[in-house]
Structures are given as structure tokens and as C-alpha cells.
Design an enzyme around this catalytic site. Structure first.
Site, PDB file in Angstrom:
ATOM      1  N   ARG A  15       0.861  -1.196   0.000  1.00 47.16           N
ATOM      2  CA  ARG A  15       0.000   0.000   0.000  1.00 47.16           C
ATOM      3  C   ARG A  15       0.891   1.238   0.000  1.00 47.16           C
ATOM      4  O   ARG A  15       2.105   1.147   0.144  1.00 47.16           O
ATOM      5  CB  ARG A  15      -0.905   0.016   1.238  1.00 47.16           C
ATOM      6  CG  ARG A  15      -0.136  -0.014   2.544  1.00 47.16           C
ATOM      7  CD  ARG A  15      -1.033  -0.158   3.758  1.00 47.16           C
ATOM      8  NE  ARG A  15      -1.925  -1.296   3.651  1.00 47.16           N
ATOM      9  CZ  ARG A  15      -1.560  -2.565   3.880  1.00 47.16           C
ATOM     10  NH1 ARG A  15      -0.302  -2.839   4.222  1.00 47.16           N
ATOM     11  NH2 ARG A  15      -2.415  -3.544   3.755  1.00 47.16           N
ATOM     12  N   ASN A  90      11.363   0.173   2.512  1.00 48.49           N
ATOM     13  CA  ASN A  90      10.278   1.116   2.744  1.00 48.49           C
ATOM     14  C   ASN A  90       9.454   0.790   3.988  1.00 48.49           C
ATOM     15  O   ASN A  90       8.894   1.692   4.617  1.00 48.49           O
ATOM     16  CB  ASN A  90       9.357   1.143   1.518  1.00 48.49           C
ATOM     17  CG  ASN A  90       8.070   1.878   1.779  1.00 48.49           C
ATOM     18  OD1 ASN A  90       8.035   3.110   1.858  1.00 48.49           O
ATOM     19  ND2 ASN A  90       6.977   1.137   1.933  1.00 48.49           N
ATOM     20  N   TYR A 155      10.217   6.940  16.590  1.00 44.61           N
ATOM     21  CA  TYR A 155      10.214   6.855  15.119  1.00 44.61           C
ATOM     22  C   TYR A 155      11.302   7.748  14.531  1.00 44.61           C
ATOM     23  O   TYR A 155      12.068   7.324  13.654  1.00 44.61           O
ATOM     24  CB  TYR A 155       8.840   7.275  14.613  1.00 44.61           C
ATOM     25  CG  TYR A 155       8.687   7.373  13.108  1.00 44.61           C
ATOM     26  CD1 TYR A 155       8.381   6.255  12.352  1.00 44.61           C
ATOM     27  CD2 TYR A 155       8.815   8.599  12.455  1.00 44.61           C
ATOM     28  CE1 TYR A 155       8.210   6.339  10.975  1.00 44.61           C
ATOM     29  CE2 TYR A 155       8.644   8.700  11.083  1.00 44.61           C
ATOM     30  CZ  TYR A 155       8.339   7.563  10.351  1.00 44.61           C
ATOM     31  OH  TYR A 155       8.184   7.665   8.990  1.00 44.61           O
TER      32      TYR A 155
END
Length: 251
Positions: A15, A90, A155
Site C-alpha cells: 500500500r 520502505n 520513530y
């Protein structure tokens, strides 16, 4: 398309940005290994790419935090398509919220997927690239790893680590004709940006107002840059970090 076409493995390609990157590389003539934790999503993207671009694809499943699963996925992809020439790291996760409200379990999972997972997948394809004296590795990092991002502290740390990992690896493998670069998306129309909006609408809207190009990025904006980095046109470019942020960050 034939067996001489290069093979690209894209993680998190079920996605969003990953799917757009897979489609971009297919349009440039790559055979595509669509790797994702979601088997059905990976299969759907692979089928769509084959139908639209006429290239051979394979859908492979892996939790990139699991080194055995990564090795199995790479083996499956290479059996179906051939040796991996291009790797795009990714796949990533995040949990939006204040650092003081976060837990060790969430830290461990974010680090395991984003940083260790990127390292693990890279290691799984690197020996073959070295043996063939060629390869392209592109990490999808984040501007959060360059300037920090409220609500995304761990993150941000993992994405900064990916950038540093890419620079150091680029130095080690350059003599083998392998390039390593990082692409840093700014605010992009993905599920993660939706999480940011849910966390703080005020922060989300302020960020969008600050983008000089006056729009949120689209996955295709990131994919075009990755396509360039995977191409022969970028053969003399390695160890670099490129922000794709509509001008929000200019480093």
C-alpha cells in the site's frame, strides 16, 4: 520484458508509498518482488503491476523484524525472479503520541521494524550484490530523522539511524559498484499522516500551512525520486539523503 530485466525488491509494498515505488520501478522495466506483512495486499499489488506494466512479479510475505522470515522471503523472491539488483527498504511503523506516554513494548517494536528490519533486509541481499559488483539500495527514511517530529520521538530516532546506516554502508560497498541512498518524505498522503491528524489536528494543519509548495506530498512524488536513484542516471550518487517535502525542510 525478459530475464535480463533488473529485479527490485520493495518492502512494505502492499500500500501507500511502497506500492507507488513498486509501480514506478515496474514502469521503468524492473521485475518486482512485492514484500509486505499483509499477504493479500502484496498479491493484489503484484497482480495489478503485472496487468498494467507487463512485468513479472512475485508477492512475498515477511515481518522484517524476523530475520528468518526475511531470509525466506528473499530466497522466494530470487527463486521466482532472479537475483535482487535493487532493494528499497520502505516498510516502517509508528505509534503517534507523546514520548512520556509511550511504552517499552512500543519502543521495541518500532526499533525492531524500522531500524533493525532495514538492516536485516539489507544484509540478506548484500552478499549477492557484492558478488555481482552491482546494486542499488534505497532507504525510505523520513524528515523526522533529520529535524525531529513531535509525537514521533522513537520513530524519529529510528529514521535518523537509517540515514546514518545508509551513509556508513555506502562507504563500505562503493568499491563493489553498489550505491546506497536515503529518501526522506515530508508530509505525505498515507495512513501515517492520518494518524498525525488524529493525534493533533492543530499540529497537522500547521504543518500543511508551512509547506512552501502548498500541498501534501503524494506517494508518486516519492516514487519518482526512488526510480531515479535506482537508475543508471544515479550511478555516481551514493551516501546521500534527499528530502522530498515540498520545501518544508531545506537541509
Amino acid at each position: 520484458m525478459d530475464a535480463t530485466d533488473p529485479v527490485a525488491l520493495v518492502t512494505g509494498a502492499g500500500r501507500g508509498i511502497g506500492a507507488a515505488i513498486a509501480a514506478e520501478l515496474a514502469a521503468r522495466g524492473h521485475r518486482i518482488a512485492v514484500c509486505d506483512l499483509d499477504r493479500a495486499a502484496a498479491a493484489d499489488v503484484a497482480a495489478d503491476i503485472t496487468e498494467r506494466h507487463g512485468v513479472k512479479t512475485a508477492a512475498v510475505v515477511a515481518d522484517i523484524a524476523d530475520s528468518a522470515a526475511v531470509r525466506a522471503a528473499v530466497t522466494e523472491a530470487e527463486a521466482a525472479l532472479g537475483p535482487v539488483d535493487v532493494l528499497v527498504n520502505n516498510a516502517a511503523i509508528d505509534v503517534i503520541g507523546r514520548f512520556v506516554d509511550s511504552t517499552e513494548d512500543s519502543w521495541d517494536r518500532i526499533i525492531a521494524v524500522n531500524l533493525r528490519g532495514t538492516i536485516t533486509v539489507t544484509r540478506a541481499v548484500l552478499d549477492g550484490m557484492i558478488e555481482r559488483d552491482r546494486g542499488r539500495i534505497v532507504h525510505i527514511a523520513s524528515d523526522a530523522g533529520r529535524v525531529g517530529s513531535s509525537g514521533e520521538v522513537v520513530y524519529s530516532a529510528t529514521k535518523g539511524g537509517i540515514i546514518a546506516f545508509g551513509k556508513a554502508l555506502a562507504r563500505e560497498v562503493a568499491r563493489h559498484g553498489i550505491t546506497v541512498n536515503s529518501v526522506c518524505p515530508g508530509p505525505t498522503d498515507t495512513a501515517l499522516l492520518g494518524q498525525v491528524a488524529d493525534y493533533s489536528r492543530r499540529m497537522y494543519e500547521a504543518t500543511l500551512r508551512a509547506i512552501p509548495l502548498r500541498r501534501v506530498g503524494q506517494p508518486a512524488d516519492i516514487a519518482g525520486v526512488v526510480g531515479f536513484l535506482a537508475s543508471d542516471a544515479a550511478a555516481y550518487l551514493t551516501g546521500q539523503t534527499i528530502s522530498v517535502s515540498g520545501g518544508l525542510t531545506m537541509l
